[in-house]
Enzyme design. Structure first.
Site, PDB file in Angstrom:
ATOM      1  N   LYS A  52       0.854  -1.201   0.000  1.00 21.16           N
ATOM      2  CA  LYS A  52       0.000   0.000   0.000  1.00 21.16           C
ATOM      3  C   LYS A  52       0.884   1.243   0.000  1.00 21.16           C
ATOM      4  O   LYS A  52       1.940   1.264   0.652  1.00 21.16           O
ATOM      5  CB  LYS A  52      -0.896  -0.027   1.243  1.00 21.16           C
ATOM      6  CG  LYS A  52      -1.907   1.107   1.315  1.00 21.16           C
ATOM      7  CD  LYS A  52      -2.808   0.928   2.536  1.00 21.16           C
ATOM      8  CE  LYS A  52      -3.825   2.052   2.678  1.00 21.16           C
ATOM      9  NZ  LYS A  52      -4.682   1.878   3.859  1.00 21.16           N
ATOM     10  N   SER A 135      -9.639   1.891   3.013  1.00 20.19           N
ATOM     11  CA  SER A 135      -8.750   2.640   2.161  1.00 20.19           C
ATOM     12  C   SER A 135      -7.726   1.773   1.416  1.00 20.19           C
ATOM     13  O   SER A 135      -7.094   2.259   0.481  1.00 20.19           O
ATOM     14  CB  SER A 135      -8.017   3.685   2.999  1.00 20.19           C
ATOM     15  OG  SER A 135      -7.188   3.055   3.941  1.00 20.19           O
ATOM     16  N   SER A 159      -9.863  -0.577   7.165  1.00 14.62           N
ATOM     17  CA  SER A 159      -9.360  -0.419   5.794  1.00 14.62           C
ATOM     18  C   SER A 159      -8.758  -1.646   5.138  1.00 14.62           C
ATOM     19  O   SER A 159      -8.458  -1.608   3.947  1.00 14.62           O
ATOM     20  CB  SER A 159      -8.330   0.695   5.767  1.00 14.62           C
ATOM     21  OG  SER A 159      -8.994   1.910   5.690  1.00 14.62           O
TER      22      SER A 159
HETATM   23  N1  GLN Z   1     -12.832   4.393   6.759  1.00 11.99           N
HETATM   24  C1  GLN Z   1     -12.135   4.631   7.982  1.00 11.99           C
HETATM   25  C2  GLN Z   1     -11.595   6.037   8.008  1.00 11.99           C
HETATM   26  O1  GLN Z   1     -11.688   6.712   7.016  1.00 11.99           O
HETATM   27  C3  GLN Z   1     -11.039   3.626   8.174  1.00 11.99           C
HETATM   28  C4  GLN Z   1      -9.822   3.948   7.425  1.00 11.99           C
HETATM   29  C5  GLN Z   1      -8.676   3.031   7.723  1.00 11.99           C
HETATM   30  O2  GLN Z   1      -8.834   2.008   8.344  1.00 11.99           O
HETATM   31  N2  GLN Z   1      -7.497   3.465   7.300  1.00 11.99           N
HETATM   32  O3  GLN Z   1     -11.090   6.477   8.993  1.00 11.99           O
END
Ligand code: GLN
Length: 498
Positions: A52, A135, A159
């Site tokens: 990532k 994400s 995410s």
């Molecule tokens: N969707 C969640 C956020 O925007 C989780 C994101 C993540 O786990 N990096 O904070």
């Protein structure tokens, strides 16, 4: 444009295969030169892995999908990347993601959205464009599209698990602190975990075993004594279950179903397929116990206050002076005013979601709001942890000083719940402003384990229905959550659901 520069540096023959296969999903944003032969022999020799783009690598840019880091190349590799190299894995490139990991649909990226490859893999004529989740959408999509064997993602509030559920692959968020965060660009330090996405549980386990380990460079890395204590509990439980696990059975395993994990927003098809997974586990000999985690309904609000507060502080370093592409006025007088450089740089280079989080987080940390928002959210976080500690039979070695409720509740080995409230949303829908609030709701089932720092694995629900029509059944995941340090137990249960 990072995309083009990167791909033009790739030898033609390779680019016309991997780069072309990547085009349909936009999962990878940078491709490394293909490795002629493995640099090192090790446990992961022959395995192709994507990283990532918020995990730093020396030989490719790390943009975090943000304009503010569009030309950033780290002078060092993250610990997890070093460990992958040492075990013989081939790192094929960097995976698209939401900007700094903030988002649930991988639509907030300077590289463009990731398109869920599931439809293409089932039926070439299907043109439905759905979100890959976020994400870590690029990591999940790269695995689902067969561009690599496994991928690293990060999971702050879901995410890894959400994109795994949407793309139909396995996604592991390990216990907080078991995998080093050195070289992982911070979003919310107290929640950030490096996770693994792969096609099967065995590959997920091998990659997890390679990247876990105490790291002196990460002050939040779990100490060896704590790791050993948790392993002792987890291994002794696994030994008790060993003979039945060997036969693909789960006799003696107690699985809790938390009643609060079935909110109104849950779609019919999720409920239906979740039931099928429960049935399968029962048939394999597991006993299913209803349990209650009463603080669950406050988790999402507490998560967004805490994650935004930490994010606002972490984003402060990108000011065009310490870090980040500077946007300055051409007026030399203006350049002398540092605040103006900050403002121009940050307004131009941070995307809308990151700006929202900075505003929300800064507000929650102001003197006026601190008690009502930040402190209150910390209290909720403790309640969520207590809830989990009350239902697991294994103790939480991180919280051994705290007393657990004496109420006589049935104790369980792991918990099981749907990973997401529905299947992947349509991309056009996901990008519309009306969907902005809905995108936060996508995390409602994943944030409790994040607040408590627990291991959680999303496995695709098997569909046992015979389909009368040929409509595509988009993937849905089921999550297995364990006590802190019970990652191997969680993986063993996941294997039974494959
Ligand atoms: N969707 C969640 C956020 O925007 C989780 C994101 C993540 O786990 N990096 O904070």
């Amino acid at each position: 444009n990072v995309n083009l520069t990167c791909l033009s540096s790739v030898p033609r023959r390779y680019a016309s295969t991997l780069a072309e296969r990547n085009r349909a999903s936009n999962a990878l944003i940078y491709l490394n030169k293909p490795q002629e032969k493995a640099q090192k022999e090790g446990q992961l020799s022959g395995l192709k892995i994507a990283i990532k783009d918020n995990i730093v690598t020396r030989d490719s840019p790390t943009t975090c999908s943000s304009a503010i880091l569009r030309n950033f190349v780290s002078p060092f590799d993250a610990t997890v990347v070093d460990k992958l190299h040492d075990s013989g894995a081939e790192i094929i490139g960097k995976a698209n993601c939401d900007e700094f990991g903030m988002g649930s649909l991988n639509t907030y990226s300077i590289h463009g959205p990731v398109i869920n490859p599931f439809a293409a893999s089932q039926d070439a004529s299907n043109q439905e464009r759905r979100s890959a989740g976020g994400s870590s959408g690029g990591s999940a999509a790269a695995v689902a599209a067969g561009l690599c064997d496994a991928a690293l993602g990060t999971d702050t509030g879901g995410s890894v698990r959400l994109p795994a559920s949407y793309c139909g692959v396995i996604g592991l968020k390990p216990s907080y602190g078991l995998v080093s965060r050195w070289g992982v660009v911070s979003y919310a330090d107290s929640l950030d975990c490096v996770g693994v996405l792969a096609k099967d549980v065995d590959t997920t386990s091998s990659v997890f075993n390679t990247i876990t380990g105490y790291d002196t460079k990460d002050p939040t890395s779990a100490l060896p004594g704590i790791r050993d204590a948790a392993s002792t509990y987890c291994n002794s439980r696994l030994e008790q279950l060993e003979s039945s696990l060997k036969e693909g059975r789960l006799d003696g395993l107690k699985i809790g179903i938390p009643q609060e994990f079935f909110p109104q927003e849950l779609s019919e098809s999720v409920i239906h397929r979740f039931r099928q997974s429960v049935k399968l586990l029962k048939e394999r000999g597991a006993s299913i116990v209803p349990v209650s985690l009463p603080a669950t309904s406050y988790s999402l609000s507490a998560y967004y206050v805490l994650a935004s507060a930490e994010a606002s502080s972490n984003m402060a370093r990108y000011d065009g002076i310490q870090y980040g592409e500077r946007v300055a006025s051409t007026d030399p007088e203006d350049l002398k005013k540092v605040a103006s450089v900050y403002a121009r740089t940050r307004s131009a280079n941070f995307g809308p979601e990151v700006q929202r989080r900075i505003l929300l987080g800064t507000y929650a940390l102001t003197a006026d709001a601190f008690d009502n928002y930040f402190l209150q959210a910390q209290r909720v976080r403790q309640l969520v942890k207590n809830d989990f500690n009350n239902v697991f039979s294994m103790p939480n070695v991180n919280e051994s000083g705290r007393s657990v409720s004496t109420e006589s509740v049935q104790k369980v080995d792991v918990l099981l719940h749907p990973s997401a409230i529905g299947a992947a949303p349509l991309l056009d829908e996901a990008k519309s402003a009306d969907f902005a609030l809905d995108s936060y709701v996508q995390d409602v089932l994943t944030v409790p384990a994040s607040l408590a720092g627990l291991p959680a694995l999303s496995v695709p629900c098997l569909s046992t229905d015979s389909k009368p029509d040929s409509r595509l059944e988009w993937p849905i995941g089921v999550s297995i959550v364990g006590q802190w340090g019970a990652d191997r137990l969680v993986l063993a249960v996941g294997k039974a659901l494959e």
